[in-house]
Design an enzyme around this catalytic site. Structure first.
Site, PDB file in Angstrom:
ATOM      1  N   GLY A 160       0.824  -1.038  -0.087  1.00  0.00           N
ATOM      2  CA  GLY A 160      -0.052  -0.044  -0.236  1.00  0.00           C
ATOM      3  C   GLY A 160       0.714   1.285   0.266  1.00  0.00           C
ATOM      4  N   ALA A 168       2.546  -1.629   4.072  1.00  0.00           N
ATOM      5  CA  ALA A 168       3.131  -0.392   3.903  1.00  0.00           C
ATOM      6  C   ALA A 168       4.275  -0.542   3.003  1.00  0.00           C
ATOM      7  CB  ALA A 168       3.698   0.294   5.029  1.00  0.00           C
ATOM      8  N   CYS A 169       4.176  -0.121   1.745  1.00  0.00           N
ATOM      9  CA  CYS A 169       5.384  -0.102   0.711  1.00  0.00           C
ATOM     10  C   CYS A 169       6.495   0.754   1.298  1.00  0.00           C
ATOM     11  CB  CYS A 169       4.814   0.799  -0.530  1.00  0.00           C
ATOM     12  SG  CYS A 169       5.998   0.983  -1.946  1.00  0.00           S
ATOM     13  N   PHE A 170       6.553   1.535   1.779  1.00  0.00           N
ATOM     14  CA  PHE A 170       7.470   2.625   2.247  1.00  0.00           C
ATOM     15  C   PHE A 170       8.435   1.933   3.478  1.00  0.00           C
ATOM     16  CE2 PHE A 170       6.147   5.520  -0.734  1.00  0.00           C
ATOM     17  CZ  PHE A 170       7.188   6.140  -1.221  1.00  0.00           C
ATOM     18  N   LYS A 225      13.970   4.720   2.560  1.00  0.00           N
ATOM     19  CA  LYS A 225      13.334   4.827   1.238  1.00  0.00           C
ATOM     20  C   LYS A 225      12.817   6.182   0.880  1.00  0.00           C
ATOM     21  CE  LYS A 225       9.989   2.135  -1.056  1.00  0.00           C
ATOM     22  NZ  LYS A 225       9.420   0.634  -1.108  1.00  0.00           N
TER      23      LYS A 225
END
Length: 270
Positions: free
Chosen positions: A87, A148-150, A164
């Site tokens: 996400g 969470a992507c980050f 990131k």
């Protein structure tokens, strides 16, 4: 001849588009379909902003891995991407999308294409903001317990001092590919953490936004110019400004109706 010495006549769609998530994702897919269908498709860069803010889910990500109710409470839309990954909170950030057919300098290798595009973005950030970003050299294990992507940099994604900075995802089909990604300009860590069920301090340790990395306020327009400049420096892109072609716009409108604007599409992992 190095990539930066080559002159490549590529397209950029302008002006910077500020639209809802369903439209933005539909337009990315419509451009990819256009690239698949046309041997003469010119590599195309699009830079855009999700308005209103949006929480996007990866293609196979569980809807339950994010706090959808909290997102809606904060006026955020939800949308499912056609690309994979986790996400992303599109709130105070700039999104890029690049679509091209496989052919010099791009190949069938996802890693090589990621590398070329990440290097181009890094070049622009260094030139405009003095931000020196590194490419993640390994393929870290993702934690399925968080959406969470980050939280974790993927292979060849950009990071600054280990944190990131850019989250990207790529989709290939029928001789073409589309890569899009988010570059946070300023981050609401408390909101970000709530949506993904994390402590804000954990996110602060894992990610960084451009304002912090650059040490000053940055705008969407300036950041868009930086990315365009980076593609020119790193890949020799000479930009021709275009608008969205009628057939692409029509297809995107159909995709909003068929997929991206439908609650079932957003809720059901593919």
């Amino acid at each position: 001849m190095t990539p930066s010495e080559a002159r490549r006549e590529w397209n950029v769609i302008e002006p910077l588009e500020e639209s809802p998530g369903a439209w933005q994702m539909a337009l990315d897919e419509a451009l990819l379909e256009d690239a698949c269908a046309r041997a003469d498709f010119v590599p195309t860069l699009r830079l855009y902003v999700f308005t209103p803010g949006c929480l996007s889910l990866g293609r196979t990500q569980s809807y339950g891995s994010v706090d959808a109710a909290a997102a809606k409470e904060h006026g955020l839309e939800l949308v499912r991407r056609v690309t994979g990954g986790s996400g992303v909170l599109h709130h105070g950030e700039l999104t890029y999308s690049f679509v091209a057919r496989v052919g010099e300098p791009f190949t069938d290798s996802i890693e090589q294409n990621y590398t070329l595009l990440s290097e181009a973005i890094a070049a622009g950030l260094a030139s405009r903001f003095g931000v020196h970003a590194d490419l993640e050299p390994s393929r870290p294990e993702r934690n399925p317990a968080t959406g969470a992507c980050f939280l974790t940099p993927a292979l060849k994604e950009l990071k600054v001092h280990g944190r990131k900075l850019v989250g990207s995802a790529q989709r290939r089909q029928r001789g073409a590919f589309m890569q899009h990604g988010a570059l946070p300009l300023v981050t609401d860590y408390a909101l970000h953490a709530r949506l993904f069920g994390l402590e804000p301090e954990r996110l602060r340790a894992a990610m960084v936004d451009l304002k912090e990395a650059a040490g000053r306020e940055v705008s969407h327009a300036e950041t868009a110019e930086a990315l365009k400049q980076g593609f020119t420096q790193s890949l020799g892109a000479q930009w021709t400004t275009i608008s969205i072609a009628p057939q692409v716009r029509a297809r995107a409108e159909a995709l909003v109706t068929e997929r991206y604007g439908r609650e079932e599409w957003t809720r059901d992992a593919l």
